[in-house]
Design a protein around this motif. Structure first.
Motif, PDB file in Angstrom:
ATOM      1  N   GLY A  37      -9.593 -38.426 -83.772  1.00 26.62           N
ATOM      2  CA  GLY A  37     -10.279 -38.922 -82.595  1.00 26.62           C
ATOM      3  C   GLY A  37      -9.478 -40.067 -81.997  1.00 26.62           C
ATOM      4  O   GLY A  37      -9.250 -41.092 -82.644  1.00 26.62           O
ATOM      5  N   ALA A  38      -9.032 -39.887 -80.748  1.00 25.79           N
ATOM      6  CA  ALA A  38      -8.007 -40.765 -80.185  1.00 25.79           C
ATOM      7  C   ALA A  38      -8.540 -42.042 -79.545  1.00 25.79           C
ATOM      8  O   ALA A  38      -7.740 -42.836 -79.045  1.00 25.79           O
ATOM      9  CB  ALA A  38      -7.191 -39.982 -79.156  1.00 25.79           C
ATOM     10  N   MET A  39      -9.838 -42.275 -79.535  1.00 27.10           N
ATOM     11  CA  MET A  39     -10.384 -43.411 -78.809  1.00 27.10           C
ATOM     12  C   MET A  39      -9.755 -44.735 -79.242  1.00 27.10           C
ATOM     13  O   MET A  39      -9.504 -45.614 -78.415  1.00 27.10           O
ATOM     14  CB  MET A  39     -11.900 -43.470 -78.973  1.00 27.10           C
ATOM     15  N   ASP A  65      -8.904 -35.256 -80.255  1.00 32.38           N
ATOM     16  CA  ASP A  65     -10.050 -35.404 -79.362  1.00 32.38           C
ATOM     17  C   ASP A  65      -9.861 -36.640 -78.491  1.00 32.38           C
ATOM     18  O   ASP A  65      -9.581 -37.725 -78.990  1.00 32.38           O
ATOM     19  CB  ASP A  65     -11.336 -35.536 -80.190  1.00 32.38           C
ATOM     20  N   THR A  66     -10.056 -36.485 -77.181  1.00 36.23           N
ATOM     21  CA  THR A  66      -9.801 -37.567 -76.255  1.00 36.23           C
ATOM     22  C   THR A  66     -10.794 -37.531 -75.104  1.00 36.23           C
ATOM     23  O   THR A  66     -11.727 -36.730 -75.086  1.00 36.23           O
ATOM     24  CB  THR A  66      -8.348 -37.497 -75.731  1.00 36.23           C
ATOM     25  N   ALA A  67     -10.588 -38.407 -74.119  1.00 33.39           N
ATOM     26  CA  ALA A  67     -11.348 -38.424 -72.872  1.00 33.39           C
ATOM     27  C   ALA A  67     -10.630 -39.351 -71.901  1.00 33.39           C
ATOM     28  O   ALA A  67     -10.009 -40.334 -72.320  1.00 33.39           O
ATOM     29  CB  ALA A  67     -12.781 -38.908 -73.088  1.00 33.39           C
ATOM     30  N   HIS A  68     -10.736 -39.059 -70.621  1.00 36.90           N
ATOM     31  CA  HIS A  68     -10.127 -39.926 -69.615  1.00 36.90           C
ATOM     32  C   HIS A  68     -10.716 -41.328 -69.675  1.00 36.90           C
ATOM     33  O   HIS A  68     -10.019 -42.323 -69.415  1.00 36.90           O
ATOM     34  CB  HIS A  68     -10.327 -39.345 -68.212  1.00 36.90           C
ATOM     35  N   PHE A  69     -12.001 -41.439 -70.022  1.00 41.73           N
ATOM     36  CA  PHE A  69     -12.625 -42.757 -70.037  1.00 41.73           C
ATOM     37  C   PHE A  69     -12.262 -43.578 -71.270  1.00 41.73           C
ATOM     38  O   PHE A  69     -12.702 -44.709 -71.401  1.00 41.73           O
ATOM     39  CB  PHE A  69     -14.144 -42.667 -69.859  1.00 41.73           C
ATOM     40  N   TYR A  70     -11.446 -43.063 -72.173  1.00 42.35           N
ATOM     41  CA  TYR A  70     -10.923 -43.867 -73.266  1.00 42.35           C
ATOM     42  C   TYR A  70      -9.777 -44.727 -72.721  1.00 42.35           C
ATOM     43  O   TYR A  70      -8.693 -44.232 -72.404  1.00 42.35           O
ATOM     44  CB  TYR A  70     -10.388 -42.992 -74.397  1.00 42.35           C
ATOM     45  N   VAL A  92      -8.555 -31.639 -77.062  1.00 38.58           N
ATOM     46  CA  VAL A  92      -9.943 -31.496 -76.646  1.00 38.58           C
ATOM     47  C   VAL A  92     -10.341 -32.750 -75.880  1.00 38.58           C
ATOM     48  O   VAL A  92     -10.082 -33.864 -76.334  1.00 38.58           O
ATOM     49  CB  VAL A  92     -10.869 -31.310 -77.862  1.00 38.58           C
ATOM     50  N   SER A  93     -10.951 -32.569 -74.711  1.00 41.15           N
ATOM     51  CA  SER A  93     -11.401 -33.732 -73.958  1.00 41.15           C
ATOM     52  C   SER A  93     -12.896 -33.604 -73.669  1.00 41.15           C
ATOM     53  O   SER A  93     -13.551 -32.654 -74.100  1.00 41.15           O
ATOM     54  CB  SER A  93     -10.609 -33.890 -72.663  1.00 41.15           C
TER      55      SER A  93
END
Length: 313
Positions: A37-39, A65-70, A92-93
């Motif tokens: 998990g990349a946060m 696992d990531t997200a633009h909001f991280y 995965v986002s």
């Protein structure tokens, strides 16, 4: 729930490293059951973050696992810089929130269909991908965290419709759900759901019925906060006497026992523990090779769940 040790935990990835936790099917791909998990990469500078991701690949991690909001896009940019095509890493986002650097927490909900579409575009740009293999729709139905208000109270069917459109357009490969209720999952299943990400750990097993449904429907289960204690006042897996006893007996850490229990508990479980520390990263991947005997599993299974549906954030 199945509680048997896996014999395939040391099979190899495409890059030759042992698969942490053994292989499993996620969004049509075979990946290691222990991912990353990349946060927490947002806590590092760019050079250190890239180095940590490269180390994860060396350790056999092929599911990030990531997200633009991280980190307001920083984490996605690091992933784009660090990962190479030959690494064959499943990225995965998630969508459903957006950065809020000046808020009481560093994100706010972004649940409206047009916001979901915009978030996919942001993820594509930051990750430098033509298609994101799997995108999770972050609801706010369950678990600790934000709750929707005003125009952020959006019908799930409206959200699923835009996710289906994005999949049909080829911008995402598969759809997952996060922070979803049991009824919400049932409602979404006809769309074809690849995974569910909900808060879940040895001490927070309120979603056991949902896990059983995911197992029956061949949906991957990807618990976040896998060691509990994400917010002040929530119980921590590492504080449990049964966990400490098992760790001492096996000569491993209590955190590794908590992660190993999740892998033993259900065969459709994938882990995405996050860390900014290389030693913790190594320990997390090594948890996938821990075998828990029946007596230890029975002791761990008897630990009560005490989380409830706490609303925080």
């Amino acid at each position: 729930m199945a509680s048997t040790a896996r014999s395939d935990r040391l099979t190899e990835t495409a890059v030759g490293a042992a698969r942490p936790g053994g292989p499993g099917a996620l969004a049509g791909r075979t990946v290691s059951r222990v991912g990353y998990g990349a946060m927490q990469l947002r806590r590092l500078d760019r050079e250190a973050a890239v180095a940590l991701l490269r180390r994860a690949v060396e350790l056999g991690v092929d599911h990030v696992d990531t997200a633009h909001f991280y980190g307001d896009g920083f984490v996605n940019e690091v992933i784009a810089a660090a990962l190479r095509p030959e690494d064959d890493v499943l990225v995965v986002s998630k969508v459903g929130a957006e950065p809020a650097p000046d808020g009481p927490v560093p994100l706010r909900l972004a649940q409206r269909p047009e916001q979901l579409r915009a978030a996919v575009e942001d993820n594509l740009k930051g990750l430098r991908l033509e298609q994101i293999p799997l995108v999770n729709l972050r609801r706010a139905d369950r678990g600790p965290g934000l709750r929707p208000e005003g125009d952020q109270i959006v019908d799930l069917d409206d959200q699923l419709a835009v996710m289906a459109d994005l999949r049909d357009e080829g911008k995402i490969g598969a759809v997952g759900l996060s922070g979803v209720s049991l009824d919400g999952l049932r409602q979404a299943l006809p769309l074809g759901i690849a995974c569910v990400q909900n808060a879940y750990s040895l001490v927070a097993r309120d979603d056991e019925d949902m896990l059983r449904l995911c197992l029956a429907e061949d949906v991957a289960w990807v618990p976040y906060f896998p060691l509990g204690g994400a917010y002040a006042g929530l119980p921590k897996v590492t504080d449990e006497p049964a966990v400490v006893t098992a760790a001492q007996a096996l000569g491993v850490s209590a955190a590794q026992i908590g992660l190993a229990w999740l892998l033993h508990h259900a065969p459709n479980t994938f882990l995405i523990p996050g860390t900014a520390d290389p030693e913790h990263l190594r320990a997390n991947t090594e948890a996938g090779a821990i075998t828990l005997d029946e007596a230890t599993l029975a002791a761990l299974d008897s630990v009560p769940t005490r989380s409830g549906d706490i609303e925080l954030g």
